[in-house]
Design a protein around this motif. Structure first.
Motif, PDB file in Angstrom:
ATOM      1  N   MET A  35     -73.295  34.306  33.575  1.00 53.41           N
ATOM      2  CA  MET A  35     -72.507  34.785  34.722  1.00 53.41           C
ATOM      3  C   MET A  35     -72.713  36.325  34.587  1.00 53.41           C
ATOM      4  O   MET A  35     -71.777  37.138  34.581  1.00 53.41           O
ATOM      5  N   ALA A  36     -73.936  36.775  34.690  1.00 54.80           N
ATOM      6  CA  ALA A  36     -74.443  38.161  35.159  1.00 54.80           C
ATOM      7  C   ALA A  36     -73.903  38.684  36.292  1.00 54.80           C
ATOM      8  O   ALA A  36     -73.428  38.085  37.198  1.00 54.80           O
ATOM      9  N   LEU A  37     -73.850  39.859  36.432  1.00 59.71           N
ATOM     10  CA  LEU A  37     -73.284  40.658  37.533  1.00 59.71           C
ATOM     11  C   LEU A  37     -74.481  40.745  38.632  1.00 59.71           C
ATOM     12  O   LEU A  37     -75.373  41.611  38.584  1.00 59.71           O
ATOM     13  N   VAL A  55     -67.856  40.127  27.581  1.00 59.91           N
ATOM     14  CA  VAL A  55     -68.719  40.722  26.531  1.00 59.91           C
ATOM     15  C   VAL A  55     -70.007  40.044  26.205  1.00 59.91           C
ATOM     16  O   VAL A  55     -70.890  40.639  26.044  1.00 59.91           O
ATOM     17  N   ALA A  56     -69.718  38.668  26.250  1.00 58.32           N
ATOM     18  CA  ALA A  56     -70.912  37.995  25.929  1.00 58.32           C
ATOM     19  C   ALA A  56     -71.919  38.083  26.748  1.00 58.32           C
ATOM     20  O   ALA A  56     -73.293  38.180  26.591  1.00 58.32           O
ATOM     21  N   GLU A  57     -71.744  38.453  27.983  1.00 57.13           N
ATOM     22  CA  GLU A  57     -72.918  38.722  29.115  1.00 57.13           C
ATOM     23  C   GLU A  57     -73.373  39.887  28.950  1.00 57.13           C
ATOM     24  O   GLU A  57     -74.613  39.999  29.497  1.00 57.13           O
ATOM     25  N   LEU A  58     -72.872  40.766  28.446  1.00 58.75           N
ATOM     26  CA  LEU A  58     -73.277  42.077  28.386  1.00 58.75           C
ATOM     27  C   LEU A  58     -74.585  41.976  27.206  1.00 58.75           C
ATOM     28  O   LEU A  58     -75.618  42.906  27.291  1.00 58.75           O
ATOM     29  N   ASP A  62     -79.955  41.974  39.561  1.00 58.12           N
ATOM     30  CA  ASP A  62     -79.007  41.818  38.287  1.00 58.12           C
ATOM     31  C   ASP A  62     -78.794  43.256  37.840  1.00 58.12           C
ATOM     32  O   ASP A  62     -79.584  44.028  37.622  1.00 58.12           O
ATOM     33  N   LEU A  63     -77.224  43.801  38.025  1.00 58.09           N
ATOM     34  CA  LEU A  63     -76.835  44.919  37.408  1.00 58.09           C
ATOM     35  C   LEU A  63     -76.622  45.036  35.864  1.00 58.09           C
ATOM     36  O   LEU A  63     -76.477  45.951  35.165  1.00 58.09           O
ATOM     37  N   THR A  64     -76.630  43.836  35.273  1.00 56.33           N
ATOM     38  CA  THR A  64     -76.491  43.832  33.936  1.00 56.33           C
ATOM     39  C   THR A  64     -77.032  44.761  32.815  1.00 56.33           C
ATOM     40  O   THR A  64     -76.560  45.378  31.921  1.00 56.33           O
TER      41      THR A  64
END
Length: 162
Positions: free
Chosen positions: A1-3, A23-26, A104-106
């Motif tokens: 679920m990235a940004l 936090v896991a997505e970061l 993707d902004l992540t």
């Protein structure tokens, strides 16, 4: 679920995003046991398409569980970027990767968060560290040494030779 930002939404108007990112997505991959991000990243972002660029502005907030490197006390560090800005080129040599009309902004969030993390987290700037133990003193004079020390015997030899 990235940004991810869908570029088709930006053709009509600017886009405002508010929410939380786990936090896991970061994928911060921290190897410092004194810093543990456990709560989600809170973001409020305004995204604008300017010619061949994306301008992303807003606020990033990430509470981080830390341990003081001096006294080992647990505390919460608030990583707050109130005026976070990122300019992403959509064309040219340094353009960002576009997948299914989305950016993707992540990775850009991750980079700026890593740069803002404390290198040596302190519970407060004037933290004195762990308290040094005070040596225990004998409570009675009966615990004192009654036999002469080896140094006393050597001192006697020096006095006789003079």
């Amino acid at each position: 679920m990235a940004l991810r930002i869908n570029l088709r939404y930006l053709e009509r108007d600017d886009l405002t995003l508010k929410g939380e990112l786990p936090v896991a997505e970061l994928d911060l991959d921290l190897r410092d046991e004194m810093i543990r991000p456990e709560k989600p990243l809170v973001y409020e972002l305004l995204i604008q398409k300017l010619d061949d660029n994306l301008l992303v502005r807003g606020r990033l907030f990430l509470p981080i569980a830390c341990e003081c490197v001096r006294c080992l006390k647990a505390f919460e560090y608030e990583l707050d970027l109130p005026e976070w800005t990122c300019l992403l080129p959509l064309a040219g040599e340094e353009k960002v990767t576009i997948t299914s009309d989305s950016v993707d902004l992540t990775p850009f969030l991750r980079e700026d968060i890593l740069l803002e993390l404390p290198q040596h987290p302190l519970c407060k700037p004037e933290c004195g560290g762990l308290k040094k133990p005070t040596p225990e003193r004998p409570k009675s004079s009966s615990l004192r040494r009654t036999e002469p020390s080896a140094w006393a015997e050597l001192n006697k030899l020096i006095v006789r030779n003079e």
